[in-house]
Design a protein around this motif. Structure first.
Motif, PDB file in Angstrom:
ATOM      1  N   ILE A   7       6.355  -3.552  -9.635  1.00 23.76           N
ATOM      2  CA  ILE A   7       6.412  -2.502  -8.605  1.00 23.76           C
ATOM      3  C   ILE A   7       5.678  -1.249  -9.081  1.00 23.76           C
ATOM      4  O   ILE A   7       4.898  -0.652  -8.328  1.00 23.76           O
ATOM      5  CB  ILE A   7       7.871  -2.203  -8.227  1.00 23.76           C
ATOM      6  CG1 ILE A   7       8.458  -3.393  -7.473  1.00 23.76           C
ATOM      7  CG2 ILE A   7       7.992  -0.926  -7.410  1.00 23.76           C
ATOM      8  CD1 ILE A   7       9.963  -3.365  -7.326  1.00 23.76           C
ATOM      9  N   LEU A   8       5.910  -0.864 -10.317  1.00 23.41           N
ATOM     10  CA  LEU A   8       5.215   0.311 -10.862  1.00 23.41           C
ATOM     11  C   LEU A   8       3.704   0.060 -10.946  1.00 23.41           C
ATOM     12  O   LEU A   8       2.903   0.959 -10.677  1.00 23.41           O
ATOM     13  CB  LEU A   8       5.779   0.678 -12.230  1.00 23.41           C
ATOM     14  CG  LEU A   8       7.215   1.196 -12.227  1.00 23.41           C
ATOM     15  CD1 LEU A   8       7.725   1.376 -13.659  1.00 23.41           C
ATOM     16  CD2 LEU A   8       7.330   2.476 -11.447  1.00 23.41           C
ATOM     17  N   VAL A  66      -0.630  -6.376  -4.708  1.00 21.30           N
ATOM     18  CA  VAL A  66      -1.584  -5.943  -3.679  1.00 21.30           C
ATOM     19  C   VAL A  66      -0.852  -5.331  -2.484  1.00 21.30           C
ATOM     20  O   VAL A  66      -1.274  -4.300  -1.956  1.00 21.30           O
ATOM     21  CB  VAL A  66      -2.478  -7.124  -3.220  1.00 21.30           C
ATOM     22  CG1 VAL A  66      -3.264  -6.777  -1.971  1.00 21.30           C
ATOM     23  CG2 VAL A  66      -3.412  -7.541  -4.342  1.00 21.30           C
ATOM     24  N   GLY A  67       0.235  -5.960  -2.063  1.00 20.12           N
ATOM     25  CA  GLY A  67       0.987  -5.453  -0.918  1.00 20.12           C
ATOM     26  C   GLY A  67       1.503  -4.044  -1.137  1.00 20.12           C
ATOM     27  O   GLY A  67       1.373  -3.176  -0.268  1.00 20.12           O
ATOM     28  N   ILE A  68       2.074  -3.807  -2.305  1.00 16.17           N
ATOM     29  CA  ILE A  68       2.554  -2.460  -2.629  1.00 16.17           C
ATOM     30  C   ILE A  68       1.387  -1.480  -2.653  1.00 16.17           C
ATOM     31  O   ILE A  68       1.472  -0.379  -2.101  1.00 16.17           O
ATOM     32  CB  ILE A  68       3.306  -2.462  -3.977  1.00 16.17           C
ATOM     33  CG1 ILE A  68       4.614  -3.228  -3.841  1.00 16.17           C
ATOM     34  CG2 ILE A  68       3.555  -1.040  -4.475  1.00 16.17           C
ATOM     35  CD1 ILE A  68       5.303  -3.521  -5.149  1.00 16.17           C
ATOM     36  N   GLY A  69       0.288  -1.889  -3.268  1.00 15.98           N
ATOM     37  CA  GLY A  69      -0.890  -1.022  -3.335  1.00 15.98           C
ATOM     38  C   GLY A  69      -1.435  -0.683  -1.960  1.00 15.98           C
ATOM     39  O   GLY A  69      -1.781   0.471  -1.680  1.00 15.98           O
ATOM     40  N   VAL A  70      -1.500  -1.674  -1.092  1.00 13.48           N
ATOM     41  CA  VAL A  70      -2.031  -1.459   0.265  1.00 13.48           C
ATOM     42  C   VAL A  70      -1.147  -0.495   1.047  1.00 13.48           C
ATOM     43  O   VAL A  70      -1.638   0.449   1.669  1.00 13.48           O
ATOM     44  CB  VAL A  70      -2.155  -2.804   1.020  1.00 13.48           C
ATOM     45  CG1 VAL A  70      -2.331  -2.596   2.506  1.00 13.48           C
ATOM     46  CG2 VAL A  70      -3.276  -3.629   0.461  1.00 13.48           C
ATOM     47  N   VAL A  71       0.143  -0.732   1.021  1.00 16.99           N
ATOM     48  CA  VAL A  71       1.061   0.110   1.801  1.00 16.99           C
ATOM     49  C   VAL A  71       1.044   1.553   1.282  1.00 16.99           C
ATOM     50  O   VAL A  71       0.946   2.504   2.070  1.00 16.99           O
ATOM     51  CB  VAL A  71       2.489  -0.480   1.793  1.00 16.99           C
ATOM     52  CG1 VAL A  71       3.488   0.499   2.387  1.00 16.99           C
ATOM     53  CG2 VAL A  71       2.508  -1.801   2.558  1.00 16.99           C
TER      54      VAL A  71
END
Length: 107
Positions: A7-8, A66-71
């Protein structure tokens, strides 16, 4: 612990994306700080992803990263008024976030 690192690392992906954007917007010497932030955050983000992938399946780890980065990158762009918060964009970003949570639940 691997999920926390992942997550980080995903959050750091958003940092390096924003820093990269700022690097190319800057002129004169003002590009140096965002360029250094980009380098440090991309290295830390990749290292965290690699570390998390030791105990989380590769496909799952990469999709979450990638999902966390995109959001987060999109949220930053909306907050800084680089992108417009259209209903469709917000709905689709919510879907990505829901999929990231879903991958954590089933993994």
């Amino acid at each position: 612990m691997s999920w926390l690192i992942l997550i980080l690392s995903g959050a750091l992906e958003a940092v390096w994306a924003a820093a990269l954007h700022r690097t190319f917007q800057a002129s004169g010497r003002r590009w140096l700080a965002p360029a250094l932030l980009f380098l440090v955050s991309v290295l830390a983000s990749m290292a965290g992803l690699a570390l998390a992938m030791q105990s989380i399946p590769t496909g799952t780890a990469y999709a979450v990263w990638v999902g966390i980065g995109v959001v987060l990158t999109s949220a930053y762009a909306i907050i800084t008024k680089t992108e417009r918060p259209t209903n469709a964009r917000l709905l689709l970003l919510t879907g990505i976030a829901a999929c990231v949570v879903g991958l954590k639940v089933v993994a």
